[in-house]
Write an enzyme that holds these catalytic residues in place. Structure first.
Site, mmCIF file in Angstrom:
data_model
loop_
_atom_site.group_PDB
_atom_site.id
_atom_site.type_symbol
_atom_site.label_atom_id
_atom_site.label_comp_id
_atom_site.label_asym_id
_atom_site.label_seq_id
_atom_site.Cartn_x
_atom_site.Cartn_y
_atom_site.Cartn_z
ATOM 1 N N HIS A 64 3.719 7.449 -11.733
ATOM 2 C CA HIS A 64 3.008 6.212 -12.089
ATOM 3 C C HIS A 64 1.575 6.564 -12.492
ATOM 4 O O HIS A 64 0.812 7.118 -11.710
ATOM 5 C CB HIS A 64 3.010 5.235 -10.910
ATOM 6 C CG HIS A 64 4.360 4.644 -10.664
ATOM 7 N ND1 HIS A 64 4.850 4.370 -9.406
ATOM 8 C CD2 HIS A 64 5.328 4.274 -11.548
ATOM 9 C CE1 HIS A 64 6.072 3.852 -9.524
ATOM 10 N NE2 HIS A 64 6.377 3.788 -10.806
ATOM 11 N N GLU A 67 -1.892 5.850 -10.510
ATOM 12 C CA GLU A 67 -2.030 6.291 -9.116
ATOM 13 C C GLU A 67 -2.689 7.669 -9.094
ATOM 14 O O GLU A 67 -2.075 8.679 -8.763
ATOM 15 C CB GLU A 67 -0.638 6.269 -8.457
ATOM 16 C CG GLU A 67 -0.040 4.857 -8.480
ATOM 17 C CD GLU A 67 1.451 4.777 -8.157
ATOM 18 O OE1 GLU A 67 2.043 5.787 -7.735
ATOM 19 O OE2 GLU A 67 2.029 3.672 -8.335
ATOM 20 N N HIS A 197 2.848 8.930 -4.507
ATOM 21 C CA HIS A 197 2.453 7.669 -5.132
ATOM 22 C C HIS A 197 1.226 7.144 -4.395
ATOM 23 O O HIS A 197 0.803 7.692 -3.389
ATOM 24 C CB HIS A 197 3.568 6.621 -4.974
ATOM 25 C CG HIS A 197 4.786 6.864 -5.792
ATOM 26 N ND1 HIS A 197 5.135 6.077 -6.861
ATOM 27 C CD2 HIS A 197 5.762 7.812 -5.694
ATOM 28 C CE1 HIS A 197 6.253 6.516 -7.393
ATOM 29 N NE2 HIS A 197 6.670 7.573 -6.703
ATOM 30 N N GLU A 272 3.307 7.076 -0.079
ATOM 31 C CA GLU A 272 2.335 6.161 -0.659
ATOM 32 C C GLU A 272 1.013 6.532 0.006
ATOM 33 O O GLU A 272 0.795 6.246 1.187
ATOM 34 C CB GLU A 272 2.704 4.696 -0.377
ATOM 35 C CG GLU A 272 4.023 4.248 -1.009
ATOM 36 C CD GLU A 272 3.962 4.051 -2.524
ATOM 37 O OE1 GLU A 272 2.843 4.057 -3.087
ATOM 38 O OE2 GLU A 272 5.031 3.899 -3.141
HETATM 39 O O1 0X9 Z 1 7.633 0.673 -6.746
HETATM 40 C C1 0X9 Z 1 7.631 1.890 -6.656
HETATM 41 O O2 0X9 Z 1 8.151 2.640 -7.456
HETATM 42 C C2 0X9 Z 1 6.944 2.542 -5.452
HETATM 43 N N1 0X9 Z 1 5.735 1.865 -5.128
HETATM 44 S S1 0X9 Z 1 4.459 1.972 -6.126
HETATM 45 O O3 0X9 Z 1 3.437 1.034 -5.657
HETATM 46 N N2 0X9 Z 1 3.822 3.410 -6.015
HETATM 47 O O4 0X9 Z 1 4.889 1.727 -7.450
HETATM 48 C C3 0X9 Z 1 7.865 2.442 -4.270
HETATM 49 C C4 0X9 Z 1 9.188 3.038 -4.474
HETATM 50 C C5 0X9 Z 1 9.471 3.933 -3.355
HETATM 51 N N3 0X9 Z 1 9.565 5.252 -3.754
HETATM 52 C C6 0X9 Z 1 8.609 6.182 -3.542
HETATM 53 N N4 0X9 Z 1 7.439 5.905 -3.051
HETATM 54 N N5 0X9 Z 1 8.965 7.376 -3.848
HETATM 55 ZN ZN ZN Z 2 3.954 4.628 -7.644
#
Ligand code: 0X9
Ligand code: ZN
Length: 310
Positions: A64, A67, A197, A272
């Site tokens: 992403h 981030e 992330h 995260e």
């Molecule tokens: O939505 C997502 O892809 C992740 N949250 S974010 O705010 N970074 O976009 C959460 C998905 C869970 N997967 C991982 N953190 N790997």
């Molecule tokens: Zn992310």
């Protein structure tokens, strides 16, 4: 000069990775996973500190774009593995064959530096859609963490302009295909997959489509909790631990779930990183070093538990 007191562009990160192959030619090899939609090389490195190591770890960052703490943390850990004087860090670094991919989404990451700081997805325009270009996260592109081929589009990501658009089909994005190729190349030896992330201060593990426990739920949970405890002990940054659908939200097509389901990789974690929303994606650069250090502590626990080194 590369450092961890500021955030760096994709070009600077790649330049630094290339400099490592010069400084440590026996240990660090440049790996080009593939090309982004715009044709930019997706660059990672393979790190081998001990020729007897056989088991593989992949560290993914920057899927992403906005981030920024994710690529910064990946390079922090890589640098620590190469330069730390601590025996504990060396032992962990030497115990595996490492692939570090600081920024899996170079096009999106570049865009966050010069056009739209909050862009999240890649920059692939979907035929027939006319998403607006300046949107702070929505708009054009495919969410690479919805584009992997496990439970693809089951939960979310159907609308081309949404922030989590899953793409027209699984692995439609060259960036996800690039990671797929790396995983498939090492899959027999792959024991650890970590993706970074932000934000939220969570250690997540599969799955994202269901709260039903993954087959080694207890192992994944117990080791993540130990890692989070060690992270917290460094300077009090609190982390929660659990499966994706349970502690964040139902989301499908992520890299972690695909690696787990398709390759049965034993330990698969998504971090995260900082913070809990005060600065969110705009985490100040003066927090990079503390984030890197506390996260390094967590990663060491993951590896020590994998091998029961402790
Ligand atoms: O939505 C997502 O892809 C992740 N949250 S974010 O705010 N970074 O976009 C959460 C998905 C869970 N997967 C991982 N953190 N790997
Ligand atoms: Zn992310």
């Amino acid at each position: 000069e590369f450092n961890w007191t500021s955030y760096h562009t994709y070009e600077q990160i790649v330049g630094w990775l290339e400099s490592l192959t010069q400084t440590y030619p026996e240990k660090v090899t440049k790996v080009v996973l593939g090309k982004s939609h715009y044709g930019v090389d997706i660059v990672g490195v393979k790190l081998v500190l001990n020729p007897n190591a056989t088991r593989v770890a992949i560290v993914e960052g920057g899927i992403h774009a906005r981030e920024w703490i994710a690529p910064a943390t990946v390079t922090y850990i890589l640098n620590a593995f190469l330069t730390s004087g601590l025996e504990r860090v060396r032992n962990v670094a030497e115990s595996m064959i490492w692939y570090f991919v600081p920024s899996l989404n170079p096009d999106g990451y570049n865009r966050t530096f010069h056009e739209d700081r909050l862009h999240r997805k890649n920059l692939q325009v979907v035929n027939g859609s006319n998403c607006s270009y300046f949107t702070g996260g929505n708009g054009i592109g495919t969410d690479l963490n919805r584009n992997f081929d496990y439970m693809w589009i089951e939960a979310d990501g159907e609308s081309p302009c949404s922030v989590a658009y899953a793409g027209p089909e699984p692995f439609s994005a060259p960036e996800t295909r690039a990671m797929k190729a790396l995983v498939e190349q090492v899959s027999d030896s792959l024991d650890l997959y970590i993706c970074f992330h932000s934000f939220g201060q969570l250690v997540l593990f599969p799955y994202g489509h269901t709260t039903d426990p993954v087959d080694n739920y207890y192992e994944q949970y117990a080791i993540a909790r130990m890692a989070a405890d060690e992270l917290e002990a460094y300077n009090g940054t609190e982390y929660f631990v659990g499966n994706i659908a349970e502690i964040i939200y139902v989301a499908t097509g992520g890299s972690l779930d695909w690696v787990k389901a398709t390759h049965g990789t034993r330990l698969t974690y998504g971090f995260e990183l900082r913070d809990q929303g005060q600065y969110g994606f705009l985490l100040p650069p003066d927090q990079i070093i503390d984030t890197g250090e506390e996260t390094l502590n967590a990663v060491m626990v993951l590896v020590e538990q994998l091998f029961r080194l402790d």
